[in-house]
Write an enzyme that holds these catalytic residues in place. Structure first.
Site, PDB file in Angstrom:
ATOM      1  N   HIS A 123      24.035  30.636  -9.264  1.00 35.29           N
ATOM      2  CA  HIS A 123      25.472  30.362  -9.125  1.00 35.29           C
ATOM      3  C   HIS A 123      25.860  28.976  -9.651  1.00 35.29           C
ATOM      4  O   HIS A 123      26.862  28.400  -9.218  1.00 35.29           O
ATOM      5  CB  HIS A 123      25.922  30.518  -7.664  1.00 35.29           C
ATOM      6  CG  HIS A 123      25.603  31.856  -7.084  1.00 35.29           C
ATOM      7  ND1 HIS A 123      25.986  33.039  -7.691  1.00 35.29           N
ATOM      8  CD2 HIS A 123      24.934  32.217  -5.957  1.00 35.29           C
ATOM      9  CE1 HIS A 123      25.569  34.053  -6.957  1.00 35.29           C
ATOM     10  NE2 HIS A 123      24.921  33.594  -5.910  1.00 35.29           N
TER      11      HIS A 123
ATOM     12  N   VAL B 218      25.145  30.052  -2.419  1.00 36.33           N
ATOM     13  CA  VAL B 218      23.781  29.829  -2.898  1.00 36.33           C
ATOM     14  C   VAL B 218      22.841  29.968  -1.700  1.00 36.33           C
ATOM     15  O   VAL B 218      23.042  29.307  -0.674  1.00 36.33           O
ATOM     16  CB  VAL B 218      23.649  28.424  -3.524  1.00 36.33           C
ATOM     17  CG1 VAL B 218      22.222  28.189  -3.988  1.00 36.33           C
ATOM     18  CG2 VAL B 218      24.632  28.265  -4.668  1.00 36.33           C
TER      19      VAL B 218
END
Ligand code: FE2
Length: 471
Positions: free
Chosen positions: A328, A356
């Site tokens: 991400h 995350v």
């Protein structure tokens, strides 16, 4: 030809460059903690944590969240399966025999071939501060009782302890994380949840039965203390191939927020005051560009924060702005570009994000100088900037994000690919104690901790107070 002297000069210059890169780029510490292998999948539906309560039309998936701007109301939600039953809540102060009642509403929704149970939401109001309340749902059939403690009056001197959980899911690790939160000797009084709840969307046709099982799983905490909801990408549930084109449908039906109390026009972004804290919740997956409803709301919201009344200014969002994991990476960048100048101007104390599946804490940095032509695009230390915490490490279903960018950027103070949760223990208007707990340690072990100094009342550098246990 390159002579020996030139060659030595090249080697010398190269060495200086390597040294400088190491000095400039290496930030804090990347933990060397090695996790024990654990099952990464979801708990089966017949697990005891998903047990359906006994009794005809027994309320299940009971959960509470703050119901107004100041903590004097609570939204009580639950699901009944057999019939709508009553949406009434009976509630009373601990020790009192005077029962009060409030009436809620019931709704249900369809998602592809799934039909939900009867989802009840009832707001109870005019709560006295710092008071233990009992409440009952399921009036008329199988009654179930719970309790909560209302928050202190909004003000600078009330200590208050928040739990921090994100990306929880319903895996074996999710269960460990929740148990660690419950058993943490620093008792959290409300959870700031940073998005990605059930991960039902990982199942065929986004099997919404996994929304129900998640509701039953977390009831043991969220029926007794409010969880403050942030919306994540796993709440979008946008599946046009099966005809599901209305984003956030299951989440919106199941989890309500008090957004109107902060003049928001959407349940996905809103503010609350709770004790000494002003909490702004943002939506990473709703429009946030200039002129959008969220932009206009936030622009008007920041000037309303009175740091004399609520010294602590905290922002929740799902996609992190400062993330040095390869997973991400940069996904929060466009929102950062839009909103970060306000965060510095209004001296936000802390920003919590998820998404995350790892843990990371930053230094106080900002990156707001860039103007397309000046090239100033490196984060710099900034005493007016927040600390950014990524805490998307609840347990999820997709596994750990264990691939970090190297070298560790200078803004990154501590990072580790582990599951866990954190607590933010606000002591007074100048000091708060923050600690992160891995879910494989003993309950009291703090794998990362820091005294946080308030940006408005005590804006001194706190980076020397950290003691990352495994750094
Ligand atoms: Fe996410």
């Amino acid at each position: 030809m390159v002579g020996p002297n030139t060659r030595s000069l090249i080697v010398f210059v190269a060495l200086i460059l390597v040294f400088n890169i190491a000095t400039l780029c290496n930030g804090g510490s990347t933990s060397r903690y090695v996790r024990k292998l654990a099952k990464g999948d979801d708990m089966p539906l017949d697990s005891d944590v998903f047990r359906v309560p006994r009794g005809y039309n027994a309320p299940q998936q009971v959960h509470i969240t703050q119901g107004d701007l100041e903590g004097k109301a609570m939204i009580v939600s639950w699901v009944t399966i057999d019939e709508p039953g009553s949406s009434k809540v009976l509630y009373w102060i601990d020790g009192s025999d005077q029962k009060l009642s409030a009436n809620g509403k019931v709704n249900k929704y369809k998602f592809y071939n799934y039909t939900s149970g009867f989802i009840h939401h009832c707001t109870i109001r005019r709560l006295k501060p710092n008071t233990k309340y009992h409440y009952e749902v399921g009036i008329g059939h199988t009654v179930r009782s719970f309790w909560f403690i209302s928050p202190p009056e909004v003000g600078p001197d009330a200590p208050y302890t928040f739990g921090l959980i994100g990306d929880l899911g319903q895996s074996y690790d999710s269960n460990k994380t929740l148990t660690h939160y419950e058993q943490n000797p620093t008792k959290g009084q409300a959870v700031l949840f940073v998005g990605d709840l059930s991960y039902a969307d990982q199942y065929p046709n986004h099997d919404n039965a996994r929304w129900d099982s998640w509701g039953r799983f977390v009831e043991r905490s969220v029926a007794y203390q409010p969880w403050i909801w942030t919306v994540g990408n796993h709440e979008i549930d946008f599946v046009p191939e099966i005809g599901e084109t209305k984003p956030f449908k299951p989440y919106s039906n199941r989890y309500h927020t008090p957004y109107k109390a902060s003049n928001s026009t959407s349940p996905f972004w809103y503010s609350i005051k709770r004790g000494p804290a002003y909490i702004i919740v943002l939506a990473s997956y709703s429009a946030y560009g200039k002129y959008t409803p969220q932009f206009k709301w936030l622009e008007a919201e920041f000037p309303k924060v009175n740091r004399t009344e609520t010294p602590w200014l905290i922002v929740l969002m799902h996609a992190p702005w400062y993330n040095s994991n390869t997973y991400h990476y940069m996904e929060g960048e466009t929102m950062r570009v839009m909103y970060e100048p306000w965060f510095v101007k209004y001296k936000v104390d802390m920003v919590f994000a998820g998404h995350v599946h790892a843990y990371e804490r930053t230094e106080r940095v900002s990156n707001i100088a860039y103007n397309v032509v000046n090239g100033l695009c490196t984060p710099v230390k900034d005493s007016s900037a927040p600390i950014y915490i990524t805490i998307g490490d609840g347990g999820n279903l997709e596994g750990l994000a264990n691939n970090m960018t190297m070298p560790q950027p200078e803004y990154s103070a501590f990072r580790e690919a582990s599951f866990g949760h954190a607590t933010l223990d606000i002591k007074n208007k100048t000091h708060a104690y923050y600690a992160w707990h891995r879910n494989q340690d003993e309950f009291s072990v703090e794998a990362d901790n820091l005294w946080i100094f308030n940006r408005y009342w005590n804006p001194v550098d706190e980076s020397s107070t950290s003691a990352s246990a495994s750094a």
